[in-house]
Design a protein around this motif. Sequence first.
Motif, PDB file in Angstrom:
ATOM      1  N   GLU A  40       0.830  -1.205   0.000  1.00  0.00           N
ATOM      2  CA  GLU A  40       0.000   0.000   0.000  1.00  0.00           C
ATOM      3  C   GLU A  40       0.866   1.258   0.000  1.00  0.00           C
ATOM      4  O   GLU A  40       0.598   2.222  -0.731  1.00  0.00           O
ATOM      5  CB  GLU A  40      -0.929   0.003   1.221  1.00  0.00           C
ATOM      6  CG  GLU A  40      -2.060  -1.015   1.146  1.00  0.00           C
ATOM      7  CD  GLU A  40      -2.971  -0.922   2.368  1.00  0.00           C
ATOM      8  OE1 GLU A  40      -2.455  -0.558   3.457  1.00  0.00           O
ATOM      9  OE2 GLU A  40      -4.173  -1.191   2.226  1.00  0.00           O
ATOM     10  N   TYR A  45      -1.920   2.285  -3.349  1.00  0.00           N
ATOM     11  CA  TYR A  45      -3.260   1.729  -3.434  1.00  0.00           C
ATOM     12  C   TYR A  45      -3.664   1.177  -2.071  1.00  0.00           C
ATOM     13  O   TYR A  45      -2.839   0.682  -1.310  1.00  0.00           O
ATOM     14  CB  TYR A  45      -3.316   0.584  -4.454  1.00  0.00           C
ATOM     15  CG  TYR A  45      -3.093   1.013  -5.880  1.00  0.00           C
ATOM     16  CD1 TYR A  45      -4.177   1.357  -6.689  1.00  0.00           C
ATOM     17  CD2 TYR A  45      -1.811   1.055  -6.423  1.00  0.00           C
ATOM     18  CE1 TYR A  45      -3.978   1.741  -8.020  1.00  0.00           C
ATOM     19  CE2 TYR A  45      -1.596   1.438  -7.738  1.00  0.00           C
ATOM     20  CZ  TYR A  45      -2.680   1.776  -8.524  1.00  0.00           C
ATOM     21  OH  TYR A  45      -2.504   2.164  -9.832  1.00  0.00           O
ATOM     22  N   ASP A  49      -9.005  -1.801  -2.510  1.00  0.00           N
ATOM     23  CA  ASP A  49      -9.211  -1.370  -3.890  1.00  0.00           C
ATOM     24  C   ASP A  49      -8.539  -2.288  -4.898  1.00  0.00           C
ATOM     25  O   ASP A  49      -8.797  -2.195  -6.104  1.00  0.00           O
ATOM     26  CB  ASP A  49      -8.677   0.051  -4.087  1.00  0.00           C
ATOM     27  CG  ASP A  49      -9.445   1.077  -3.258  1.00  0.00           C
ATOM     28  OD1 ASP A  49     -10.624   0.801  -2.928  1.00  0.00           O
ATOM     29  OD2 ASP A  49      -8.851   2.128  -2.923  1.00  0.00           O
ATOM     30  N   VAL A  50      -7.625  -3.179  -4.388  1.00  0.00           N
ATOM     31  CA  VAL A  50      -6.806  -3.990  -5.293  1.00  0.00           C
ATOM     32  C   VAL A  50      -7.205  -5.462  -5.247  1.00  0.00           C
ATOM     33  O   VAL A  50      -7.260  -6.139  -6.286  1.00  0.00           O
ATOM     34  CB  VAL A  50      -5.309  -3.832  -4.946  1.00  0.00           C
ATOM     35  CG1 VAL A  50      -4.463  -4.757  -5.799  1.00  0.00           C
ATOM     36  CG2 VAL A  50      -4.881  -2.387  -5.109  1.00  0.00           C
ATOM     37  N   ARG A  93       1.244   4.429 -10.150  1.00  0.00           N
ATOM     38  CA  ARG A  93       0.468   4.785  -8.971  1.00  0.00           C
ATOM     39  C   ARG A  93      -0.942   5.215  -9.383  1.00  0.00           C
ATOM     40  O   ARG A  93      -1.220   5.455 -10.583  1.00  0.00           O
ATOM     41  CB  ARG A  93       1.183   5.882  -8.193  1.00  0.00           C
ATOM     42  CG  ARG A  93       2.514   5.406  -7.591  1.00  0.00           C
ATOM     43  CD  ARG A  93       3.092   6.432  -6.621  1.00  0.00           C
ATOM     44  NE  ARG A  93       4.245   5.881  -5.911  1.00  0.00           N
ATOM     45  CZ  ARG A  93       5.509   5.953  -6.322  1.00  0.00           C
ATOM     46  NH1 ARG A  93       5.760   6.586  -7.471  1.00  0.00           N
ATOM     47  NH2 ARG A  93       6.475   5.425  -5.621  1.00  0.00           N
ATOM     48  N   PRO A  94      -1.836   5.364  -8.407  1.00  0.00           N
ATOM     49  CA  PRO A  94      -3.227   5.727  -8.749  1.00  0.00           C
ATOM     50  C   PRO A  94      -3.355   7.012  -9.558  1.00  0.00           C
ATOM     51  O   PRO A  94      -4.291   7.152 -10.368  1.00  0.00           O
ATOM     52  CB  PRO A  94      -3.898   5.864  -7.379  1.00  0.00           C
ATOM     53  CG  PRO A  94      -3.117   4.965  -6.483  1.00  0.00           C
ATOM     54  CD  PRO A  94      -1.708   5.057  -6.966  1.00  0.00           C
ATOM     55  N   ASP A  95      -2.392   7.921  -9.386  1.00  0.00           N
ATOM     56  CA  ASP A  95      -2.474   9.186 -10.138  1.00  0.00           C
ATOM     57  C   ASP A  95      -1.840   9.081 -11.508  1.00  0.00           C
ATOM     58  O   ASP A  95      -1.700  10.079 -12.235  1.00  0.00           O
ATOM     59  CB  ASP A  95      -1.825  10.308  -9.338  1.00  0.00           C
ATOM     60  CG  ASP A  95      -0.345  10.070  -9.078  1.00  0.00           C
ATOM     61  OD1 ASP A  95       0.197   9.026  -9.541  1.00  0.00           O
ATOM     62  OD2 ASP A  95       0.293  10.913  -8.404  1.00  0.00           O
TER      63      ASP A  95
END
Length: 640
Positions: A40, A45, A49-50, A93-95
Motif C-alpha cells: 500500500e 493503493y 481497492d486492489v 500509482r493511482p495518479d
Amino acid sequence: MSWVVSAVTSWNRELPDVPAVGIVSIDSLGTVRAFSKGAERLLGYAADDVIGRDVRLLMSEDSHESFAKYLEAAKRYGEAEIIGSGRHLEGVRPDGTPFAVELRVDTMAIVGGETIFVGVIIDQASAGAARYWLDEFFDLTLDLLAVATLDGTFIRLNPAWSTTFGYSLTELMALPYLAFVHPDDQDSTKAAMEELAHGESVSHFENRFRAADGSYRMLEWTAKPLLDRKLVMAAAHDVTRRHNIEAQLRATRDRADEASHYKSEFLSRMSHELRTPLNSIIGFSQLLQMDDLNEAQTENLDAIQRSSRHLLNMINEVLDLAKIEAGKLRLSLEPVDVAVEIDVALDLIGPQAAERGITVAAPEDDGVCVLADRQRLLQILLNLFSNAVKYNRPNGTISVDVQASGGTVTIAVTDTGVGIDQSRLAELFRPFERLGAEATAVEGTGVGLALSRTLSREMNGTLTVFSTSGKGSTFCLELPQATLPPMDPPSESTDGRVPKETVGADRAITVLYIEDNITNSQLMDRALQTQGEVELVIAVQGSLGLDLVNRLRPDLVLLDLHLPDMPGEEVLRAIRATPEVENTVVVVCSADASPGQTSRLIAAGANGYLTKPFELADLFEVVRRVRRHEPIDPPKTERT
C-alpha cells in the motif's frame, strides 16, 4: 523467508508489514488475492481497492506483455523457473505516475487446490539508495572485504586491498587467489577453501599474502559460503604488525633464556673451579688436625681453617648474588620460629663474641613466626651478628629485639660499636664496599650486607640501618609474620673439626673414586686411610669408571661431575641402567652446587651428594653407613 511462507499459507489474511517492501499474492489468472501494508505504501493503493482485481492495474501498459510471459513461464515450468529471479517492471500509482520496481517471486504454494504466487516488490529508488550506502561503507572500511567464487577467484574487492598490497583491483581479480598465497601456506589455505565449499564457515584462519613489492603480509580471515550462489563472502584483517611484535617478543625471550642458560653455566663452572682447590686446602688441614700436634701447629692449622672458611664464605656470597641476578635463587618460604633461629645463630657466633668479651642480650622466646626461607634467614642473622661482633668495641654489647605489629615482624640487632657516618649509610649495602674497614684487621668482603638486603627482598621483607657515629648501629630486618605453628628447629652445625675416633671396623669395603683432579684424589686416599679396611680405586675418566664398576662391583662409588670424557651424570645413569650393578651405592662428590643440581642428581638415582669442599666427618659418615648397609642420609639443604 519465514514471513513469506506464512503469507503463502494464509494468503487470504493480511500479509506481514515489512518496511520498504511490498508483498502481493496472485492466483494463476493474475487476480490479486492479498496485498500487504508495505505494498500500500509503495504503490499508493489501498488493499481493498486492489484485492480481487487484475494485478496489471498496478503496472504500466508497457509492462503487461512482459508480465504475461513471466506468469505463463511460471505456470509452464513451475517453481524452479521463477524462484530467485529478479523481474524489473514499471509500476504505476493511482495518479498515473510511473516508477521503477523490482519484482522477485520467491515461492509459490497450492492453497485449496489453487496455485498461488507470492511476489516481493521493491522500490528500485529505495534499493538503489541502500546499495549506495552499502557501497560507501564497503569502500570506506580499513579491513579487506572480498566476494569470491568457491574455486578461489575474486569477483569484488574493496579499495583497502589495493592500498595494502600495492596491486590494482583488476590485477588482484585477474589471477586465482592462491597465486598470491605464500608457498608454505598453500596447503592450509586449500583446506580452508574445502571447508567453505562444503558449507562450513571459517574464522580466525591466518595465511601470508604477497604484496606487489614481493613482501608478505599476514592476514587473519573470517569467511562464510553462500552455496546457493556459489560464492564466498570474506573479511580479512592485516595482522602483520601483531605477528612481528610477537616474533620480536619470542626472540627477546629466546635471547633471555640463552643468557640465563649461559649464566647458569657460568655459575656452575665458577662454583666448581673455586671450590675444588678449597676442597684440598680444607680437607688436608682437617687431616692434619686429626694428628697429635703441638700448640703452634694447632694454631697454624686453625689459621688455615679460618682463612679457608672466610674464602669459602666470600665465594658463597658472591655466587649467591650472581644467582639472584640470574633469577636462579630458589627459596622455600615457610613459617619459621624467630627465637629458634636467633638462638642457632648466636650459638654459632658465640665463640667469636666471647673472644672479644662482648655480651649478647637475646630476646625471650614468645613464639613469633615469620614467613621465610629458614636457611636464608639464618644466613642473614649470622651476617648481622657477625658484623655486630667485628665492628663492636671490646667488651661491648649486642642486643636483639623482636617486635610483631601489623602483620610484620621486626628483628633489630643493635651494637655498641663505632657507628657509621650518616653521609655514608647509602654506601653500606653496595657489594664490596667496606667503608674503609679494608684498611683494618677486621676480616670481611663487603658482600654480606648487600646479599642480606637482597635476600630480605626476595623473602618480601626489608633490611634497613640506623646509626650514630661513635655510638653504634641498629640493623632492622622486617619480614611478613606467619600465622601457622612454628617448624621444628634445625640441628646445630659443627665447627668443622673431625673427631679423631671415626674408624669403623665393621667390614672391609671397596670404594671407587671417579675423579680427574689429582690433588682431590690424593686427599681422598689419605682420608680413607684413616678409616680402616677401605680399598680405594681411582678412575680419572668416566668411561674407565664404568668399566671398573662392572668388573670390581665396588661397595661405594664417589662420583665427580666434571670429567674429561663424559659428564658424571651420564655415568650415574649408565650405572642405574645396568642390571648387574644398578643397586651400587653412588654418592656424587662435586664442587658444582648450582641451583637444582642436588635434587636433579638424586632424582637420577644418586644415593647422596657431598658438595666440595666437604667436611671429612660427612665423608666418614657415608663410609660408616655403607659398611653397615645403612641408608645414606638425604643431602643437606642446598648451598650455593
